[in-house]
Design an enzyme around this catalytic site. Structure first.
Site, PDB file in Angstrom:
ATOM      1  N   GLU A   1      24.992   6.265  60.943  1.00 30.13           N
ATOM      2  CA  GLU A   1      23.926   5.893  61.638  1.00 30.13           C
ATOM      3  C   GLU A   1      23.350   4.369  62.148  1.00 30.13           C
ATOM      4  OE1 GLU A   1      20.038   6.390  60.767  1.00 30.13           O
ATOM      5  OE2 GLU A   1      20.611   7.184  58.927  1.00 30.13           O
TER       6      GLU A   1
ATOM      7  N   ASP B   1      17.137  16.963  62.413  1.00 25.95           N
ATOM      8  CA  ASP B   1      18.336  17.603  61.340  1.00 25.95           C
ATOM      9  C   ASP B   1      18.081  18.835  60.659  1.00 25.95           C
ATOM     10  OD1 ASP B   1      17.947  14.148  61.840  1.00 25.95           O
ATOM     11  OD2 ASP B   1      17.182  13.896  59.444  1.00 25.95           O
TER      12      ASP B   1
ATOM     13  N   ASP C   1       5.846  20.051  62.489  1.00 29.44           N
ATOM     14  CA  ASP C   1       6.679  18.860  62.556  1.00 29.44           C
ATOM     15  C   ASP C   1       7.531  19.001  61.838  1.00 29.44           C
ATOM     16  OD1 ASP C   1       8.123  16.513  63.148  1.00 29.44           O
ATOM     17  OD2 ASP C   1       6.082  15.347  62.855  1.00 29.44           O
TER      18      ASP C   1
ATOM     19  N   LYS D   1      13.571  12.260  52.890  1.00 29.33           N
ATOM     20  CA  LYS D   1      12.403  10.858  52.805  1.00 29.33           C
ATOM     21  C   LYS D   1      11.479  11.440  52.201  1.00 29.33           C
ATOM     22  CE  LYS D   1      13.926   8.830  56.637  1.00 29.33           C
ATOM     23  NZ  LYS D   1      14.954   9.323  57.857  1.00 29.33           N
TER      24      LYS D   1
END
Length: 308
Positions: A31, A148, A144, A165
């Site tokens: 990425e 992905d 939220d 994360k």
């Protein structure tokens, strides 16, 4: 470089990717948001070069993906990476706005979701990143959830990361992935990692001991006609990790700061990562670089095994 023959979808392949495709060599997608939104210059450039070289050193060809002035680039030349590393006001592209950037001739860096879309379009089946997005803490109020997760459910690319994360709600992220039928495999460990830390305190849904075993699993999925991607969770090397208990203190403080400053949307993750960087006196960034390099190494090994 080689241009796409499609007049509607402008794609350019780097010279290295063109040569790899011609000889049937394994390719690993990378990425570009990690370059434009991950760390300041020149550290971001050094990291990008290092990750690409690690892929090469382990038998595969790197393909860093980005949109430059409305053209989708599958693989970047050295001078393009150097230029991208110094750009400001670069769009952060996901599924919702990848086509927008192309249509409006904008420049943008691809997130996990956008990189998966581009990689699949280019016939690349393995992708190395740092950590994926997922369900944010406090989702009951914010709703939220990263795109992905949906991309992993629909796009047939193996994504090698150090897990979601750690600023996210990892248990809820795993629940969503399970609901969407995404295989979550931890490499060579029964404990699911938490980005900066080797363990999230959760048992991994699945685990496999080698790149060859991962490649074989994917081949079996293809034989069954099962759509979608696969998440490979690769724990950060022991010598580079920051203990989960310590990280939770920093994450809690960073989340409280984001709430006070009313940070929302796409700005939440970079704000939290920057805040944690300062709280840890840069240790979090060093660990981030180490885990990205570790993921690039494993992704290359998987790509080679898939190509065998």
């Amino acid at each position: 470089m080689s241009k796409s023959i499609s007049p509607l979808l402008p794609i350019v392949y780097s010279s290295e990717v063109v040569a790899a495709k011609a000889r049937g060599a394994p390719i690993v997608a990378l990425e570009s948001t990690i370059i434009t939104h991950g760390m300041p210059y020149p550290g971001n450039l050094d990291m990008a070069r290092s990750v690409e070289q690690i892929v090469r050193d382990n038998g595969a060809v790197p393909a860093t993906i980005a949109v430059i002035e409305g053209v989708l680039h599958i693989g970047l030349e050295a001078e393009q990476i150097a230029a991208l590393a110094q750009m400001s006001s670069v769009m952060k592209l996901s599924r919702a706005d990848l086509a927008f950037a192309l249509a409006e001739r904008r420049t943008g860096a691809t997130t996990v979701a956008a990189t998966m879309i581009a990689a699949a379009r280019a016939g690349i089946s393995v992708f190395a990143t740092g950590g994926i997005g997922g369900v944010h803490r406090g989702v009951e109020e914010s709703f939220d959830i990263s795109a992905d997760l949906e991309e992993l459910a629909r796009t047939a690319v193996i994504v090698v990361s150090a897990g979601p994360k750690a600023i996210l709600d990892i248990p809820k992220t795993l629940e969503v992935l399970e609901t969407r039928g995404v295989p979550v495999v931890t490499y060579d460990s029964e404990e699911f990692p938490a980005f900066w830390s080797r363990s999230s305190g959760l048992r991994s849904p699945l685990n496999l001991p080698s790149p060859a075993a991962i490649a074989n699993f994917q081949r079996m999925r293809e034989q069954l006609g099962i759509d979608g991607g696969m998440l490979i969770a690769n724990p950060v090397p022991l010598e580079d990790e920051i203990a989960r208990e310590e990280m939770e203190i920093y994450i809690g403080r960073a989340l409280a700061s984001a709430e006070r400053e009313e940070v929302t949307g796409k700005e939440v993750t970079p704000f939290l990562l920057d805040t944690i960087f300062h709280m840890t006196s840069g240790r979090s960034l060093k660990t981030n670089i180490a885990l990205v390099e570790n993921n690039a190494r494993l992704a290359a090994e998987i790509a080679v095994a898939m190509n065998a």
